[in-house]
Design an enzyme around this catalytic site. Structure first.
Site, PDB file in Angstrom:
ATOM      1  N   VAL A   1      60.661  72.008  47.797  1.00 55.16           N
ATOM      2  CA  VAL A   1      60.232  70.648  48.124  1.00 55.16           C
ATOM      3  C   VAL A   1      59.832  69.956  46.823  1.00 55.16           C
ATOM      4  O   VAL A   1      59.472  70.611  45.848  1.00 55.16           O
ATOM      5  CB  VAL A   1      59.053  70.613  49.121  1.00 55.16           C
ATOM      6  CG1 VAL A   1      59.438  71.219  50.458  1.00 55.16           C
ATOM      7  CG2 VAL A   1      57.821  71.288  48.568  1.00 55.16           C
TER       8      VAL A   1
ATOM      9  N   GLY B   1      60.201  76.949  41.115  1.00 53.91           N
ATOM     10  CA  GLY B   1      58.843  77.422  41.344  1.00 53.91           C
ATOM     11  C   GLY B   1      58.123  76.728  42.472  1.00 53.91           C
ATOM     12  O   GLY B   1      57.007  77.096  42.824  1.00 53.91           O
ATOM     13  N   HIS B   2      58.734  75.729  43.066  1.00 55.13           N
ATOM     14  CA  HIS B   2      58.036  74.924  44.094  1.00 55.13           C
ATOM     15  C   HIS B   2      58.958  74.650  45.273  1.00 55.13           C
ATOM     16  O   HIS B   2      59.395  73.514  45.437  1.00 55.13           O
ATOM     17  CB  HIS B   2      57.554  73.621  43.476  1.00 55.13           C
ATOM     18  CG  HIS B   2      56.453  72.962  44.232  1.00 55.13           C
ATOM     19  ND1 HIS B   2      56.660  72.076  45.254  1.00 55.13           N
ATOM     20  CD2 HIS B   2      55.124  73.077  44.110  1.00 55.13           C
ATOM     21  CE1 HIS B   2      55.502  71.644  45.713  1.00 55.13           C
ATOM     22  NE2 HIS B   2      54.554  72.232  45.026  1.00 55.13           N
ATOM     23  N   PHE B   3      59.237  75.409  46.090  1.00 56.92           N
ATOM     24  CA  PHE B   3      58.960  76.830  46.280  1.00 56.92           C
ATOM     25  C   PHE B   3      60.297  77.544  46.327  1.00 56.92           C
ATOM     26  O   PHE B   3      61.234  77.003  46.898  1.00 56.92           O
ATOM     27  CB  PHE B   3      58.183  77.053  47.567  1.00 56.92           C
ATOM     28  CG  PHE B   3      56.820  76.419  47.550  1.00 56.92           C
ATOM     29  CD1 PHE B   3      55.751  77.081  46.978  1.00 56.92           C
ATOM     30  CD2 PHE B   3      56.618  75.161  48.068  1.00 56.92           C
ATOM     31  CE1 PHE B   3      54.487  76.507  46.960  1.00 56.92           C
ATOM     32  CE2 PHE B   3      55.359  74.573  48.046  1.00 56.92           C
ATOM     33  CZ  PHE B   3      54.287  75.239  47.491  1.00 56.92           C
TER      34      PHE B   3
END
Length: 110
Positions: free
Chosen positions: A39, A32-34
């Site tokens: 990262v 989810g990041h990203f």
């Protein structure tokens, strides 16, 4: 000696006053990041440093005075955290092979 924290980071002592962190690409938060450009979230860097400071006996930290991010940390990237223990704060500088990534000051209880 190596250990994993709750976020999945692999922590290794490098020398007195420094340790390394590495977040494997299989850590769940990368989805989810990203999704197309993963990262390590800044808050997880700060929390992982804090957790390790507690583990090595710096239990009188009450907050963050200042945090400055210079670069991102990518999956499978090893970074080195240098600890500077001052009377009123603990200043940590995070670097990789190409330079400084983060500098954060944790405030000590008075």
């Amino acid at each position: 000696m190596s250990h994993r924290n709750t976020h999945g980071a692999i922590i290794d002592a490098v020398s007195y006053g420094s340790f390394s962190m590495l977040f494997n690409s299989n850590c769940l938060f990368f989805a989810g990041h990203f999704p197309n450009n993963p990262v390590v979230p800044g808050v997880l860097l700060l929390d992982t440093i804090y957790d390790n400071l507690l583990k090595i006996g710096k239990s009188n930290i009450v907050g963050i005075d200042n945090a400055r991010f210079y670069k991102t940390v990518l999956p499978n990237e090893k970074v080195i955290v240098k600890i500077n223990d001052l009377p009123d704060k603990v200043v940590c500088t995070v670097k990789n092979d190409t330079g400084r990534i983060l500098k954060v000051s944790y405030i000590k209880a008075q």
